[in-house]
Design an enzyme around this catalytic site. Structure first.
Site, PDB file in Angstrom:
ATOM      1  CD  GLU A   1      -6.015  -6.954   1.277  1.00  0.00           C
ATOM      2  OE1 GLU A   1      -5.141  -7.825   1.168  1.00  0.00           O
ATOM      3  OE2 GLU A   1      -6.833  -6.705   0.379  1.00  0.00           O
TER       4      GLU A   1
ATOM      5  CB  SER B   1      -0.922  -0.009   1.228  1.00  0.00           C
ATOM      6  OG  SER B   1      -1.778  -1.129   1.201  1.00  0.00           O
TER       7      SER B   1
END
Length: 432
Positions: A318, A33
């Site tokens: 996630e 990310s």
């Protein structure tokens, strides 16, 4: 680095079973990310940037290649230090998004700033992932986009500038729909005001990361009003980005500590993090683990007993596959909820987890937004990974305690951690 975008053959793999508590110290590459966001911000900055300890994996190499194709110099030759030098954005160019949500949602707003057409397509499953709200928002601020299905494939007809302004978007399918707009917004003529209307935006920590990194690059961002984000127009500064180790990638290794009653340390962990470490600590504690931060890194210890969990995971979705694997090995039932949006990830993760965990013998009920898992004695069986790295992680966790768990494809872990099979086997066997 190796070509991570090429078509690959599936690699069957039998998950190794642990005979002793694991005791392992692991050094993982950088956060996917953070790497993705740093690449975008660096590509539109006013000067060069470096990324220290970035993630070198399929998703991030696709991001680098997509940006590079529009003009910026993006060097990934040194895997520990990537260099980005901005250049005028231009087409024609083509972006292969693979199966990466970050590429398909972060790069189209940048393509709107390019002078010329930029086409996008990816893996077959990518064509079904949610993208329509982002395309609608871009059209509302002056970007011309051709997309017969309101998804991939698509063409952004850039004119070298984007008007910007105020948009209303339903981002309940993915926080990336908002992040993609915010990351490019400093280069829009009027910046942007994004208003979310709809069910809650999932994965709030990722939005906070977007805002923090924009500010670190010099952007003026106001997120004081819930579900409203304002980014003022202005030039971003090139800078050095120190990429944190990938917390999501570490979770299967931490789960191994719980399953085996061992200890796993992730080295290089910062004292302050943009990733949701406090939330993960709370979840692992509820399941019977203990997490501490020391000068060595982030350490998780287990007792060998895993407890069931009742939790809303909407902010850390996630983690769902790894936590579902732990739940199947727990001493009590679990309820994982708030994650309806992961049906639109690399695969329909709720349906896939329910199917594969049931195939191993677990009692699993799939709900609209989660899973109810009632542990039962498990058995070895073929575990379909669906070209989804998180599904492979879940199978590996269960294989620690259940002999004969056979993954149909462990190579799908190259999406975010090509070294996963080797690191996992070394942890279980205690070799280096």
């Amino acid at each position: 680095m190796a070509n991570l975008t090429a078509t690959r053959a599936p690699l069957p793999w039998t998950a190794p079973t642990a005979t002793d508590p694991v005791g392992w110290t692991v050094e993982l590459p950088g956060s996917k990310s953070m790497t993705a966001r740093a690449l975008v911000l660096s590509a539109i900055a006013s000067g060069p940037s470096t990324l220290l300890r970035p993630l070198a994996a399929r998703d991030t190499e696709l991001m680098a290649a997509g940006l590079r194709g529009m003009g910026p110099h993006v060097s990934t030759v040194n895997e520990g230090r990537w260099v980005v030098r901005p250049r005028p954005l231009a087409g024609p160019a083509h972006v292969d998004v693979g199966l990466a949500g970050t590429v398909m949602r972060f790069v189209p707003p940048v393509a709107g700033l390019a002078d010329g057409p930029v086409t996008f397509d990816g893996d077959p499953r990518a064509r079904t992932r949610p993208l329509g709200p982002l395309l609608g928002a871009l059209r509302a601020i002056g970007v011309r986009i051709d997309s017969p299905t309101d998804g991939l494939p698509l063409t952004v007809h850039g004119t070298g500038k984007v008007a910007g302004g105020e948009v209303v978007i339903d981002a309940s399918a993915s926080s990336q729909l908002v992040s993609g707009l915010l990351l490019a917004a400093p280069e829009f003529e009027r910046g942007i005001v994004v208003r979310h209307v709809g069910p809650p935006v999932p994965s709030a920590p990722h939005l906070r990361m977007t805002v923090q990194m924009l500010r670190a690059a010099g952007a003026a961002v106001d997120d004081a009003t819930p579900d409203v984000w304002t980014v003022e127009p202005g030039r971003l500064s090139g800078r050095g980005w120190e990429i944190e180790p990938d917390l999501s990638g570490a979770v299967p290794f931490f789960a191994a500590a719980l399953v085996t009653g061992g200890q796993v340390t992730l080295v290089g962990w910062p004292h302050r993090s943009a990733q949701p470490v406090d939330r993960l600590r709370a979840l692992l504690q509820q399941m019977g683990g203990e997490m501490t931060v020391t000068t060595e890194g982030l350490t998780v210890r287990g007792t060998g007993v895993v407890h069931g969990l009742d939790a809303d995971l909407s902010d850390v979705s996630e983690l769902t596959p790894a936590l579902a694997a732990l739940a199947a090995l727990a001493d009590s039932p679990s309820r994982l909820r708030g994650v309806a949006h992961i049906r639109g990830h690399e695969t329909d993760r709720l349906a896939a987890l329910a199917r594969e965990l049931s195939g191993l013998g677990a009692d699993v009920t799939e709900s609209a937004d989660g899973l109810e898992i009632r542990p039962r004695p498990l058995r070895g069986a073929v575990f379909e990974t669906y070209d989804d790295h998180r599904m492979a992680h879940a199978a590996a966790v269960i294989g620690l305690a259940v002999p004969g768990v056979e993954l149909t494809d462990v190579a799908c872990t190259s999406k975010t951690l090509p070294e996963f099979p080797a690191l996992w086997s070394a942890m279980v066997t205690g070799t280096s």
